[in-house]
Design an enzyme around this catalytic site. Structure first.
Site, mmCIF file in Angstrom:
data_model
loop_
_atom_site.group_PDB
_atom_site.id
_atom_site.type_symbol
_atom_site.label_atom_id
_atom_site.label_comp_id
_atom_site.label_asym_id
_atom_site.label_seq_id
_atom_site.Cartn_x
_atom_site.Cartn_y
_atom_site.Cartn_z
ATOM 1 N N ASP A 185 -3.171 2.209 10.415
ATOM 2 C CA ASP A 185 -1.988 1.486 10.904
ATOM 3 C C ASP A 185 -0.986 1.413 9.757
ATOM 4 O O ASP A 185 -0.802 0.377 9.118
ATOM 5 C CB ASP A 185 -2.375 0.092 11.393
ATOM 6 C CG ASP A 185 -1.186 -0.687 11.937
ATOM 7 O OD1 ASP A 185 -0.123 -0.068 12.155
ATOM 8 O OD2 ASP A 185 -1.306 -1.906 12.134
ATOM 9 N N ILE A 186 -0.345 2.538 9.497
ATOM 10 C CA ILE A 186 0.505 2.684 8.315
ATOM 11 C C ILE A 186 1.964 2.459 8.705
ATOM 12 O O ILE A 186 2.560 3.258 9.433
ATOM 13 C CB ILE A 186 0.320 4.077 7.678
ATOM 14 C CG1 ILE A 186 -1.178 4.343 7.411
ATOM 15 C CG2 ILE A 186 1.138 4.171 6.400
ATOM 16 C CD1 ILE A 186 -1.852 3.309 6.542
ATOM 17 N N GLU A 187 2.528 1.361 8.210
ATOM 18 C CA GLU A 187 3.890 0.984 8.570
ATOM 19 C C GLU A 187 4.793 0.794 7.360
ATOM 20 O O GLU A 187 5.998 0.588 7.513
ATOM 21 C CB GLU A 187 3.870 -0.305 9.399
ATOM 22 C CG GLU A 187 2.974 -0.224 10.631
ATOM 23 C CD GLU A 187 2.946 -1.513 11.425
ATOM 24 O OE1 GLU A 187 3.960 -2.237 11.418
ATOM 25 O OE2 GLU A 187 1.912 -1.809 12.059
ATOM 26 N N LEU A 188 4.219 0.836 6.153
ATOM 27 C CA LEU A 188 4.968 0.555 4.929
ATOM 28 C C LEU A 188 4.698 1.629 3.884
ATOM 29 O O LEU A 188 3.828 2.476 4.053
ATOM 30 C CB LEU A 188 4.557 -0.807 4.360
ATOM 31 C CG LEU A 188 4.608 -2.023 5.285
ATOM 32 C CD1 LEU A 188 3.975 -3.219 4.586
ATOM 33 C CD2 LEU A 188 6.034 -2.331 5.701
ATOM 34 N N TYR A 214 0.825 -1.208 0.000
ATOM 35 C CA TYR A 214 0.000 0.000 0.000
ATOM 36 C C TYR A 214 0.860 1.259 0.000
ATOM 37 O O TYR A 214 1.939 1.307 0.557
ATOM 38 C CB TYR A 214 -0.952 0.004 1.195
ATOM 39 C CG TYR A 214 -0.305 -0.167 2.554
ATOM 40 C CD1 TYR A 214 0.207 0.921 3.260
ATOM 41 C CD2 TYR A 214 -0.225 -1.418 3.158
ATOM 42 C CE1 TYR A 214 0.776 0.768 4.511
ATOM 43 C CE2 TYR A 214 0.346 -1.590 4.407
ATOM 44 C CZ TYR A 214 0.842 -0.491 5.080
ATOM 45 O OH TYR A 214 1.415 -0.650 6.328
#
Length: 299
Positions: free
Chosen positions: A151-154, A111
């Protein structure tokens, strides 16, 4: 000479002050659900009575104007249309005054948002497929969820502020769209800083785990780092409430697990003095066999 209150009135006043203090410091528990088929149903999760927020996870693919993909692990297959039965469970949870949110992102996926137009397009998808809009292919059926969790980690770090504004603009007095976020504990969060700076988020549950080198989580009896990080976040984040995000068991994360007695005895008494304290977020329902039960009365 000062007058003294009768014993009964003094006792009543003391009890009233105690009840007010407890009400002010009382927090909630949020739980992530959806990434393990062995964690029980959404309805059974809500039936425990332990959680105020259940975060369905995750929309793992989105952005660049692609068709988003919802991954609910072993529960059901949204692409095959086998998750629409969750609508009854969502409504059951909401009937218990539990907020049900859809989380986007996660620690594994594909994403990114590539432009403001891309963010607006994804906001339209979320509105029409999970919130108050209309779509012929709503992955979870016709139930209207309470909001969206970031929940943005990438991926890229841009345009999540645009997404937050686009979703928030759809809130009305009759139907609020709740926005929550799960940044990593290193401050500022590399992916969500701009979004958090909009001040539009109702709850921010910070992940105080899986960052062993950042000196912002609990480790080996040391509470100083996590308490210092908590103070940094609460003093610099505009949000309704801030939650302490933790793994629900040692196996739930690579690092950052806090034994319940340490949490309730050494950490919660410190952070509950903050006006922004909202409670504890746990990852995840599969691992939460006893943790929330043990800490609930102290949260």
């Amino acid at each position: 000479m000062a007058k003294t209150l009768p014993f009964s009135r003094a006792l009543l006043l003391s009890l009233s002050i105690l009840l007010v203090a407890r009400a002010i410091s009382a927090g909630d528990i949020a739980i992530y659900w959806g990434q393990n088929g062995g964690e029980g149903t959404l309805a059974s999760t809500c039936d425990t009575g332990r959680y105020a927020y259940v975060i369905v996870s995750f929309v793992t693919t989105f952005g660049n104007f692609r068709a988003p993909v919802v991954n609910l692990a072993g529960h059901c297959d949204p692409a095959a249309g086998t998750c629409t039965g969750l609508s009854d469970e969502i409504r059951s949870c909401q009937g218990k005054d539990i907020k049900v949110l859809m989380s986007i992102g996660g620690g594994a996926g594909d994403y990114s948002l590539v432009s403001e137009a891309d963010a607006d397009n994804f906001a339209d998808y979320l509105w029409n497929n999970f919130l108050g809009g209309q779509s012929s292919s709503r992955p979870l059926g016709d139930a209207v969820l309470d909001g969206i969790d970031f929940d943005i980690e990438l991926g890229t770090t841009t345009f999540y502020d645009t997404l937050a504004r686009a979703l928030s603009s759809r809130s009305t007095q009759a139907a609020k769209v709740y926005l929550t976020a799960a940044p990593q504990c290193p401050h500022p969060d590399s992916h969500l800083d701009a979004a958090l700076n909009t001040g539009l988020f109702d709850n921010v549950w910070i992940q105080f785990y899986n960052n062993p080198l950042a000196q912002c989580q609990y480790s080996s009896g040391n509470t100083n780092d996590i308490l210092s990080s908590w103070n940094t976040w609460t003093s610099s984040t505009t949000a309704g409430k801030i939650f302490l995000g933790l793994p629900a068991a040692p196996e739930a994360a690579g690092s950052g697990y806090i034994p319940p007695d340490v949490l309730t005895g050494q950490i919660l008494p410190q952070i509950k003095t903050s006006a922004k304290y909202g409670g504890v977020m746990l990852y995840s329902k599969f691992y939460d066999t006893t943790y929330s039960t043990t800490i609930k009365d102290q949260v």
